[in-house]
Design an enzyme around this catalytic site. Structure first.
Site, PDB file in Angstrom:
ATOM      1  N   SER A  24       0.815  -1.224   0.000  1.00  0.00           N
ATOM      2  CA  SER A  24       0.000   0.000   0.000  1.00  0.00           C
ATOM      3  C   SER A  24       0.849   1.276   0.000  1.00  0.00           C
ATOM      4  O   SER A  24       1.843   1.377   0.721  1.00  0.00           O
ATOM      5  CB  SER A  24      -0.910  -0.003   1.241  1.00  0.00           C
ATOM      6  OG  SER A  24      -1.571   1.244   1.342  1.00  0.00           O
ATOM      7  N   LYS A  75     -13.556  -4.214   1.415  1.00  0.00           N
ATOM      8  CA  LYS A  75     -14.403  -3.014   1.288  1.00  0.00           C
ATOM      9  C   LYS A  75     -15.901  -3.302   1.401  1.00  0.00           C
ATOM     10  O   LYS A  75     -16.630  -2.535   2.014  1.00  0.00           O
ATOM     11  CB  LYS A  75     -14.123  -2.293  -0.032  1.00  0.00           C
ATOM     12  CG  LYS A  75     -12.751  -1.644  -0.077  1.00  0.00           C
ATOM     13  CD  LYS A  75     -12.606  -0.820  -1.341  1.00  0.00           C
ATOM     14  CE  LYS A  75     -11.180  -0.402  -1.574  1.00  0.00           C
ATOM     15  NZ  LYS A  75     -11.044   0.548  -2.680  1.00  0.00           N
TER      16      LYS A  75
END
Ligand code: ATR
Length: 293
Positions: A24, A75
């Site tokens: 990330s 998510k």
């Protein structure tokens, strides 16, 4: 890059949950934002196994986190652990940002929607009143479609290889009609690179490329760029490689374009604002992503 701020007894905690998460770019970007704002805070990457997402999310309030980002593959799953969902999260069917409220409740928000819109708008095209074509119908496309509808687009056209998935997105947008004003929505099959369709491409102001076509490989394109009108603005969500074949082709035609790193930056800025209720230093965050102006 400036020195990290010292960690103190009062350091506030934010971070990102993903699986895997070590790749990330958000820790570099968000910590640069915290440093530039002089906030005594730190943003950490947390590798959370899918089966332990609930425990991890509940842990945010126990540990006194300010909030947290949620990334692939969590998510959609994160939604069920929220006490409140913002309209963007509900419409996108996904949470990418959680805020722990003063009473310990968890608000789930989606800044990917706003990120896609702000990325295009920061390059000079407002979404309000425009006709936007979204290529793809996965999670990223649904977020972009939600973002455009919330930003006041006049018409959102979703095109996908599997047209049933495009219809699902359109049905969801229509079901949320009251929140969205008068956005007109249509679903189409993306076949033969967009050549075999009833869409009048000359009426399309913005194309958001949200499929995975062109990711990690130079070569295939999701649609024939030659169909697009000279005024059309292209947003390419893929940022690895930094220039897909589709983006290169659109640029060579002189079309206005926005690259995928812009969305990463804009969703990060929107998350920072959601947690700290202040505008971060965009330049510091952009430089931490290695993004050019
Ligand atoms: P994300 O969550 O990142 O959006 P996803 O849900 O896997 O990822 O969605 C990938 C999108 O790229 C889908 O719209 C997919 O089309 P299908 O729904 O028909 O599978 C699209 N896509 C992937 N490979 C494609 C290809 N070779 N040609 C056209 N579309 C493709």
């Amino acid at each position: 890059m400036s020195e990290p701020l010292p960690i103190t007894g009062r350091t506030r905690l934010v971070g990102v949950m993903g699986w895997p998460v070590s790749h990330s770019k958000s820790p570099a970007m968000q910590n640069a934002g915290l440093r530039a704002a002089g906030i005594d805070g730190v943003y950490v990457a947390m590798a959370v196994e899918p089966s332990r997402l609930g425990e991890a999310v509940q842990g945010l309030r126990a540990l006194g986190f300010v909030g947290c980002n949620v990334t692939i593959p969590h998510k959609a799953a994160a939604m069920e652990f929220m006490d409140l969902l913002t309209p963007a999260a509900r419409l996108a069917g996904a949470v990418n940002t959680i805020r722990v409220e003063a009473d310990g409740s968890l608000t789930g928000h989606n800044t990917d929607c706003e990120g896609a819109v702000r990325a295009v708008e920061s390059d000079g095209t407002t979404i309000r009143g425009r006709t936007v074509a979204i290529l793809g119908a996965g999670g990223a496309a649904r977020g972009a479609a939600a973002g455009c509808a919330l930003a006041g687009a006049a018409r959102v056209i979703v095109l996908n290889r599997t047209v049933a998935k495009a219809r699902e997105i359109v049905d969801q947008l229509r079901a949320a009609g009251a929140t969205l004003g008068n956005v007109a929505c249509e679903a189409h099959e993306l076949e033969d690179l967009g050549r075999r369709t009833t869409i009048d491409w000359s009426a399309v102001d913005v194309v958001m490329q949200m499929t995975s076509v062109g990711m990690n490989s130079m070569g295939p394109m999701p649609m024939d760029a030659g169909l697009l009108a000279p005024h059309c603005h292209i947003f390419e969500s893929i940022y690895s490689p930094p220039e897909t074949t589709f983006l290169a082709r659109c640029r060579s035609m002189g079309l206005r374009s926005t690259e995928g790193l812009s969305m990463l930056l804009e969703q990060g800025i929107a998350s920072f604002e959601f947690w700290f209720e202040t505008k971060p230093d965009r330049k510091a965050m952009r430089e931490a992503l290695g993004k050019q102006d």
